[in-house]
Write a protein that holds these residues in place. Structure first.
Motif, PDB file in Angstrom:
ATOM      1  N   TRP A  83     -23.506  -3.096  -4.153  1.00 20.17           N
ATOM      2  CA  TRP A  83     -24.308  -2.124  -4.887  1.00 20.17           C
ATOM      3  C   TRP A  83     -24.381  -2.451  -6.372  1.00 20.17           C
ATOM      4  N   MET A 122     -25.216  -0.098  -9.425  1.00 21.56           N
ATOM      5  CA  MET A 122     -24.169   0.760  -9.979  1.00 21.56           C
ATOM      6  C   MET A 122     -23.167  -0.033 -10.814  1.00 21.56           C
ATOM      7  N   PRO A 167     -24.795  -2.148 -14.640  1.00 26.28           N
ATOM      8  CA  PRO A 167     -25.835  -1.288 -15.213  1.00 26.28           C
ATOM      9  C   PRO A 167     -26.708  -2.006 -16.234  1.00 26.28           C
ATOM     10  N   TRP A 192     -22.737   8.683 -14.933  1.00 27.37           N
ATOM     11  CA  TRP A 192     -23.090   7.461 -14.201  1.00 27.37           C
ATOM     12  C   TRP A 192     -22.605   7.530 -12.758  1.00 27.37           C
ATOM     13  N   PHE A 244     -24.857   8.203  -8.572  1.00 27.94           N
ATOM     14  CA  PHE A 244     -24.819   7.432  -7.326  1.00 27.94           C
ATOM     15  C   PHE A 244     -24.097   8.138  -6.173  1.00 27.94           C
ATOM     16  N   TYR A 272     -15.866   4.267  -6.754  1.00 27.99           N
ATOM     17  CA  TYR A 272     -16.729   3.770  -7.831  1.00 27.99           C
ATOM     18  C   TYR A 272     -16.024   2.722  -8.691  1.00 27.99           C
TER      19      TYR A 272
END
Length: 402
Positions: free
Chosen positions: A151, A154, A157, A210, A214, A237
């Motif tokens: 991903w 994420m 950035p 942030w 997601f 994350y």
């Protein structure tokens, strides 16, 4: 790992058959409707299962003309020459069919020096004559793949993301931005090891926003990202920034073959292979120069697997088992002169392998390196093998017109 798989297949095939010849195209794919490289293997059946005889030879045959060329009526002689060369197992016209022969013991020894079977179509026997000058790369470096988290939107950035600096790390994301033999981080990476409670306590609202952006998104299979990205002993994350390298190498080299050096150990992502020095007192500048010599470039090409569209695939395991020139074998005078000659061109924009090996500054460096090891007479052999491998790989891509 297709290179490892190929070796195992070759090993087993040798047990059941006597391998006489292996044929490949050195000038484009034989079949344009398939994104693979076709190989012809000429075998003799054995009576039972047996270990290959060490002195038995295998011929690695490279067709240097396209099928279109040799199938044209006016070129029937070329076709006959290739057939005759194959039947006689003798190189009659090298511009049409080149043949490299190796005994089983030579092949086994070359494989022990971690070059691919593919390299044997391009005259690799010289490597065994200089093997005493080589040393495993892992003598000096830990080899690893860059951080693989998934991903990218994420974890990498775009600019103006609002995330606080303490939750960001500089990262080299793509080797395309490397122009010289030195590299710098080119992107931000979201590396946050704080819990949501800690982020709230620290008033790190940018990072919280942030993460929240997601947490309710799903992947292509409809699963929520917190579930997909979950890792043991990590926040969903979270991405560790421990993949820091002194040098790096792209996993998919094209026409430029190089190891890039960072000014300081730098975080790299999954598209790169990192080399981290094992010893603090190591002369990284000298190792960087030796890795970028013609033998270092040869090893990059020789350990990789060329796919049907001309791409060279390298992984950390193949690099981990590779060899390099042993710096302990050369004098301090040569160490100094090698670094000085390397510095003259290492900061400029690097050209393709073929172009580099025509430039005076590069050639001065290459000959100085080989002279230091007493193997300068091998320059042409190494160069020819390297360029032949690369040319054959690139010719598999019909869209590559450069």
């Amino acid at each position: 790992d297709l290179t490892t798989w190929g070796r195992e297949f070759f090993k087993v095939l040798n047990m059941y058959f006597k391998i006489n010849q292996i044929h490949i195209s050195g000038n484009g794919r034989w079949f344009s409707n398939a994104d693979v490289v076709t190989v012809i293997i000429i075998l003799t059946n054995k009576e039972g299962f047996s270990i290959p005889v060490p002195l038995d030879e295998i011929s690695f045959c490279k067709w240097n003309k396209t099928l279109l060329d040799i199938s044209a009526p006016e070129n029937s002689q070329k076709k006959e020459n290739i057939i005759s060369s194959s039947l006689l197992n003798k190189e009659l016209h090298s511009d049409e069919l080149s043949i490299c022969k190796y005994s089983q013991s030579q092949i086994n020894e070359l494989l022990n020096y971690n070059v691919s079977l593919n390299s044997m179509f391009h005259s690799a026997a010289w490597l065994l004559e200089i093997k005493d000058k080589l040393i495993p790369i892992t003598t000096f470096f830990n080899v690893f793949r860059g951080e693989r988290r998934g991903w990218d939107a994420m974890f990498y950035p775009e600019k103006d993301n609002g995330i606080e600096k303490k939750c960001l790390r500089k990262v080299l994301k793509n080797s395309r931005n490397i122009q010289s033999l030195y590299a710098r981080a080119d992107s931000d990476a979201f590396c946050c090891s704080y819990s949501i409670e800690e982020l709230t306590s620290e008033k790190l609202k940018g990072a919280i926003n942030w993460i929240n952006k997601f947490k309710n998104l799903c992947n292509e299979k409809g699963k929520l990202l917190p579930e997909v990205l979950k890792r043991s002993n990590m926040h969903w994350y979270e991405m560790k920034d421990s993949s820091c390298a002194d040098l790096c190498l792209t996993m998919n080299p094209d026409r430029r073959l190089f190891f890039a050096k960072f000014p300081v150990p730098t975080f790299i992502n999954q598209r790169l292979i990192g080399l981290k020095s094992k010893n603090k007192g190591e002369d990284i500048s000298l190792l960087h120069a030796l890795l970028n010599s013609i033998l270092g470039m040869y090893y990059i090409e020789a350990i990789g697997f060329g796919r049907g569209l001309g791409v060279l695939d390298i992984n950390k395991e193949s690099l981990k088992n590779a060899f390099m020139l042993n710096p302990s074998l050369i004098s301090d005078r040569y160490k100094k002169s090698i670094k000085a000659k390397f510095k003259r061109f290492s900061g400029r924009v690097q050209k393709t392998t073929e172009e580099e090996l025509k430039l005076a500054d590069r050639l001065n460096f290459e000959h100085e390196v080989l002279k230091a090891f007493g193997i300068d007479k091998y320059f042409s052999l190494i160069k020819n093998s390297l360029l032949s491998m690369q040319k054959t790989r690139l010719s598999a891509n019909p869209r590559d017109t450069r």
